[in-house]
Scaffold this motif. Structure first.
Motif, short mmCIF file in Angstrom:
data_model
loop_
_atom_site.label_atom_id
_atom_site.label_comp_id
_atom_site.label_asym_id
_atom_site.label_seq_id
_atom_site.Cartn_x
_atom_site.Cartn_y
_atom_site.Cartn_z
N LEU A 32 58.66 90.35 33.90
CA LEU A 32 57.37 89.87 33.38
C LEU A 32 56.46 91.02 32.96
CD1 LEU A 32 56.68 87.16 36.10
CD2 LEU A 32 57.84 86.87 33.90
N ILE A 33 56.98 92.26 33.05
CA ILE A 33 56.16 93.44 32.79
C ILE A 33 56.85 94.35 31.78
CG2 ILE A 33 55.13 95.51 33.85
CD1 ILE A 33 54.98 93.97 36.47
N GLY A 34 56.05 95.01 30.95
CA GLY A 34 56.59 95.98 30.01
C GLY A 34 57.60 95.37 29.07
N SER A 35 58.79 95.95 29.01
CA SER A 35 59.84 95.47 28.09
C SER A 35 60.51 94.20 28.60
CB SER A 35 60.90 96.56 27.92
OG SER A 35 61.59 96.78 29.14
N GLY A 36 60.31 93.86 29.87
CA GLY A 36 60.96 92.69 30.45
C GLY A 36 62.37 92.97 30.94
N SER A 37 62.81 94.21 30.78
CA SER A 37 64.15 94.60 31.22
C SER A 37 64.11 95.05 32.67
CB SER A 37 64.67 95.74 30.35
OG SER A 37 65.85 96.29 30.88
N THR A 38 65.24 94.89 33.38
CA THR A 38 65.33 95.36 34.75
C THR A 38 66.00 96.73 34.83
OG1 THR A 38 67.44 94.20 35.08
CG2 THR A 38 65.42 93.01 35.65
N GLY A 39 66.13 97.39 33.70
CA GLY A 39 66.79 98.69 33.65
C GLY A 39 65.90 99.84 34.08
N ALA A 40 66.48 101.03 34.08
CA ALA A 40 65.80 102.22 34.61
C ALA A 40 64.55 102.59 33.82
CB ALA A 40 66.77 103.40 34.62
N THR A 41 64.54 102.35 32.51
CA THR A 41 63.37 102.74 31.70
C THR A 41 62.14 101.94 32.11
OG1 THR A 41 64.80 103.29 29.84
CG2 THR A 41 62.46 103.01 29.38
N ASN A 42 62.31 100.64 32.29
CA ASN A 42 61.17 99.81 32.70
C ASN A 42 60.76 100.14 34.13
OD1 ASN A 42 59.31 97.95 31.71
ND2 ASN A 42 60.38 96.20 32.58
N VAL A 43 61.73 100.50 34.96
CA VAL A 43 61.42 100.95 36.32
C VAL A 43 60.59 102.24 36.27
CG1 VAL A 43 62.37 101.80 38.51
CG2 VAL A 43 63.46 99.88 37.34
N LEU A 44 60.98 103.16 35.40
CA LEU A 44 60.26 104.42 35.25
C LEU A 44 58.80 104.18 34.91
CD1 LEU A 44 60.14 107.53 34.92
CD2 LEU A 44 60.90 107.18 32.55
N ARG A 45 58.56 103.30 33.97
CA ARG A 45 57.20 103.07 33.49
C ARG A 45 56.33 102.29 34.46
NH1 ARG A 45 59.50 101.65 27.53
NH2 ARG A 45 59.50 103.76 26.69
N ASN A 46 56.96 101.47 35.29
CA ASN A 46 56.16 100.57 36.12
C ASN A 46 56.33 100.76 37.63
OD1 ASN A 46 54.97 98.58 34.04
ND2 ASN A 46 57.12 98.67 33.47
N VAL A 47 57.32 101.54 38.05
CA VAL A 47 57.53 101.77 39.47
C VAL A 47 57.45 103.25 39.82
CG1 VAL A 47 59.02 101.34 41.47
CG2 VAL A 47 59.01 99.71 39.56
N GLY A 48 58.13 104.11 39.03
CA GLY A 48 58.06 105.54 39.29
C GLY A 48 59.33 106.28 38.91
N LYS A 49 59.25 107.61 38.93
CA LYS A 49 60.36 108.45 38.49
C LYS A 49 61.56 108.37 39.43
CE LYS A 49 57.52 111.85 36.03
NZ LYS A 49 57.09 113.28 35.95
N TRP A 50 61.32 108.53 40.74
CA TRP A 50 62.45 108.52 41.67
C TRP A 50 63.13 107.17 41.76
CZ3 TRP A 50 65.16 112.46 43.01
CH2 TRP A 50 64.57 113.73 43.05
#
Length: 198
Positions: A32-50
């Motif tokens: 429901l956030i950003g690109s809507g993907s559960t991949g690493a790129t959307n994780v990077l943008r919305n959760v963090g680098k590590w």
């Protein structure tokens, strides 16, 4: 045994790594956030680098392990490819998330490292070079996907081999999954890696 391994490969691929990291670390639904993907790129943008790094490594591992399991129990190239396809399908269409997962770039990378480490790491090299120049993950993924069948052909020297055919299928699939990104790229509106919530 073959059906069991294909099923295991699908369920392995469907492990919703990015979704789980988002839920446990930030209590957010990445679908429901950003690109809507559960991949690493959307994780990077919305959760963090590590978290994004660990999601990437795990997603690569899903494709790698699926093929390695198939290789352990058979020497049939076609069956190895089917196991990889099952893992990719699980990542893109995970049963746990009602069929809405990631774009399978990392899982596909893991599969190709297992099938041909030279092709897998060459594809990763292309991805990293384009990413360093452009800072755009989607462009890097698309570029690596375009070169993938050519790299596989150079490695095995055949267009009839299951490895080449799957490289062609995955190339088309990755490009298709990035079709909205391609439209944004053409308009000059695609987000760069350091942009957030896009």
């Amino acid at each position: 045994m073959h059906i069991l391994i294909i099923s295991i490969s699908y369920f392995l691929g469907s492990l919703p790594t990015g979704f789980l990291f988002g839920k446990f670390l930030k209590n957010i639904d990445l679908r429901l956030i950003g690109s809507g993907s559960t991949g690493a790129t959307n994780v990077l943008r919305n959760v963090g680098k590590w978290p994004a790094f660990f999601v990437f490594i795990i997603d690569v591992g899903k494709g790698l392990i699926a093929v390695k399991i198939a290789q352990h129990y058979t020497n049939q190239n076609l069956f190895e490819v089917l196991a990889g396809i099952a893992a990719i399908s699980g990542h893109i269409w995970p049963i746990w998330l009602k069929g809405k997962g990631g774009k399978a770039v990392a899982t596909g990378l893991g599969m190709f490292i297992a099938l041909s480490w030279k092709v897998g790491f060459a594809s990763l090299g292309i991805f990293l070079i384009i990413l360093a120049k452009s800072k755009i993950v989607s462009l890097s993924s698309i570029s690596a996907a375009i070169f993938l069948p050519f790299l596989m052909f150079l490695d095995i020297g055949s267009t009839n081999h299951p490895y080449f055919l799957i490289s062609l299928v995955v190339s088309i699939l990755v490009i298709w999954k990035h079709r909205t990104n391609i439209r944004r790229l053409l308009k000059g509106e695609e987000s760069k890696i350091n942009d957030s919530n896009k």
